[in-house]
Design a protein around this motif. Sequence first.
Motif, short mmCIF file in Angstrom:
data_model
loop_
_atom_site.label_atom_id
_atom_site.label_comp_id
_atom_site.label_asym_id
_atom_site.label_seq_id
_atom_site.Cartn_x
_atom_site.Cartn_y
_atom_site.Cartn_z
N GLY A 124 0.81 -1.05 0.03
CA GLY A 124 -0.08 -0.20 0.05
C GLY A 124 0.76 1.29 0.08
N LEU A 125 0.34 2.41 -0.03
CA LEU A 125 0.85 3.66 -0.27
C LEU A 125 1.30 4.14 0.96
CD1 LEU A 125 -1.52 5.16 -2.92
CD2 LEU A 125 0.74 4.21 -3.22
N PRO A 126 2.59 4.45 1.32
CA PRO A 126 2.92 5.14 2.49
C PRO A 126 2.34 6.62 2.78
CG PRO A 126 4.76 5.14 1.14
CD PRO A 126 3.90 4.21 0.43
N ALA A 127 2.18 7.17 3.95
CA ALA A 127 1.62 8.54 4.01
C ALA A 127 2.70 9.50 3.24
CB ALA A 127 1.78 8.77 5.57
N GLY A 128 1.88 10.35 2.66
CA GLY A 128 2.42 11.28 1.88
C GLY A 128 3.04 10.98 0.34
N ALA A 129 2.70 9.47 0.01
CA ALA A 129 3.14 9.16 -1.17
C ALA A 129 2.20 9.37 -2.45
CB ALA A 129 3.35 7.73 -1.06
N TRP A 130 1.33 10.03 -2.32
CA TRP A 130 0.47 10.19 -3.28
C TRP A 130 -0.49 11.62 -3.09
CZ3 TRP A 130 -5.07 8.45 -4.40
CH2 TRP A 130 -5.67 8.18 -3.09
N VAL A 131 -1.04 12.08 -4.16
CA VAL A 131 -1.72 13.23 -4.16
C VAL A 131 -3.12 12.83 -5.11
CG1 VAL A 131 -2.08 15.79 -4.55
CG2 VAL A 131 0.04 14.80 -3.90
N ASP A 132 -4.28 13.08 -4.52
CA ASP A 132 -5.58 12.62 -5.11
C ASP A 132 -6.17 13.94 -5.69
OD1 ASP A 132 -7.87 11.70 -6.11
OD2 ASP A 132 -8.65 10.82 -4.30
N ASN A 133 -6.16 14.06 -6.87
CA ASN A 133 -6.65 15.37 -7.43
C ASN A 133 -8.05 14.92 -8.22
OD1 ASN A 133 -4.85 17.01 -6.56
ND2 ASN A 133 -3.38 16.61 -8.45
N ARG A 134 -8.50 13.80 -7.91
CA ARG A 134 -9.86 13.16 -8.43
C ARG A 134 -9.38 12.70 -9.96
NH1 ARG A 134 -14.81 13.68 -6.45
NH2 ARG A 134 -15.73 13.67 -8.37
N GLU A 135 -9.52 13.54 -10.88
CA GLU A 135 -9.07 13.18 -12.36
C GLU A 135 -7.96 12.61 -12.37
OE1 GLU A 135 -10.48 16.04 -11.51
OE2 GLU A 135 -12.86 15.58 -12.20
N GLU A 136 -6.96 13.16 -11.67
CA GLU A 136 -5.60 12.73 -11.75
C GLU A 136 -5.08 12.42 -10.36
OE1 GLU A 136 -2.22 13.83 -14.66
OE2 GLU A 136 -2.17 15.48 -13.05
N ILE A 137 -4.29 11.34 -10.36
CA ILE A 137 -3.35 11.07 -9.05
C ILE A 137 -1.89 11.20 -9.35
CG2 ILE A 137 -2.54 8.90 -7.76
CD1 ILE A 137 -5.24 7.77 -8.29
N ILE A 138 -1.32 11.89 -8.37
CA ILE A 138 0.22 12.24 -8.56
C ILE A 138 0.79 11.06 -7.57
CG2 ILE A 138 1.93 13.68 -8.32
CD1 ILE A 138 0.21 15.99 -9.15
N LEU A 139 1.84 10.25 -8.22
CA LEU A 139 2.62 9.34 -7.14
C LEU A 139 3.87 9.87 -7.04
CD1 LEU A 139 1.98 5.75 -8.07
CD2 LEU A 139 1.17 6.71 -5.86
N HIS A 140 4.23 10.12 -5.79
CA HIS A 140 5.83 10.41 -5.38
C HIS A 140 6.65 9.35 -5.85
CE1 HIS A 140 4.05 14.26 -4.30
NE2 HIS A 140 3.53 13.71 -3.22
#
Length: 322
Positions: free
Chosen positions: A16-32
Amino acid sequence: MTEKSRKTAAQLPSRGLPAGAWVDNREEIILHVPTPFSFTQNLHYLSRAKDECLYQIENDRLYKAIPIAGQTPVVEIRAEEDAHLHIRFLGDATPTADVRARVAEYVYDWFDLGTNLAPFYDMAQKDALLKGAVDSFYGLRNMGIPDLFEAMSWGILGQQINLTYAYTLKRRLVENFGRSVMCEGKTYWVFPAPETIAERTVQDLAVLRMTAKKCEYLIGAAQLIVEGKLSKELLWDGGDYQNAEKTLVNIRGIGPWTANYVLMRCLRMPSAFPIDDVGLHNAIKYVQGTDRKPTKAEIVALSRHWTSWESYATFYLWRFLY
């Protein structure tokens, strides 16, 4: 859920995703993305198969339908300076927050972003076979197969045939027993669910034009998964690689090569080592510049420093072949 399955599920390494690993912008997800990472290297690996049917690559962007919780969102994946992966949802409908999170987890697992490669790179820089590989393919990740049935099927299909024909069999399986979704004028295929194959007969699978034995193995693996006798959680069972390998090898049609392939590409067990793999032998032959393939004893000696990184060492050496 039984007490046993609760225990093994808790012990399964978190993809799973660790804290702060992603940003949910609804139409687009950003994975660090952790370093080292190269989207170009991983895309090159994915593009090696011209007959691949489960994803598409166009203009340095990756497109795939991902079945999640009864939905099948289609995504576009692109990179931004190898520091982020952008996952954009195609089509008119935006998936629910839960589905978006699970898509992010799928991509995180697919690209093996949860593995810290620094110790592997430190080891490989001192290894005669691996130094050239990590220098040449810096940032390559072990692109996995998150779904257990797909990983087992790919291992079964690929037994004792060349890679080109294995992809032909995979396409036949997907297009005859999988399903497709249309999105923005393009067709995207989804791998058959184990429930679909479990209820088939060898005669039903004759359209694949592969041996009856392989058909039996495929159906048997699907039935074990559907019956709850085989899962990623049960295979993990505390991270014991030897027990996981033994469990798989005891399944009809699953030998050491297929077992280690599944543990390497799906379970991400770092000690998984398909030592009998012809591709591995050819890669070592290539790196050493010799006219003959290494013996098993020679591979054991060459890999003595690879402890707990056998799977990544194999994956990087394979890269020399394409």
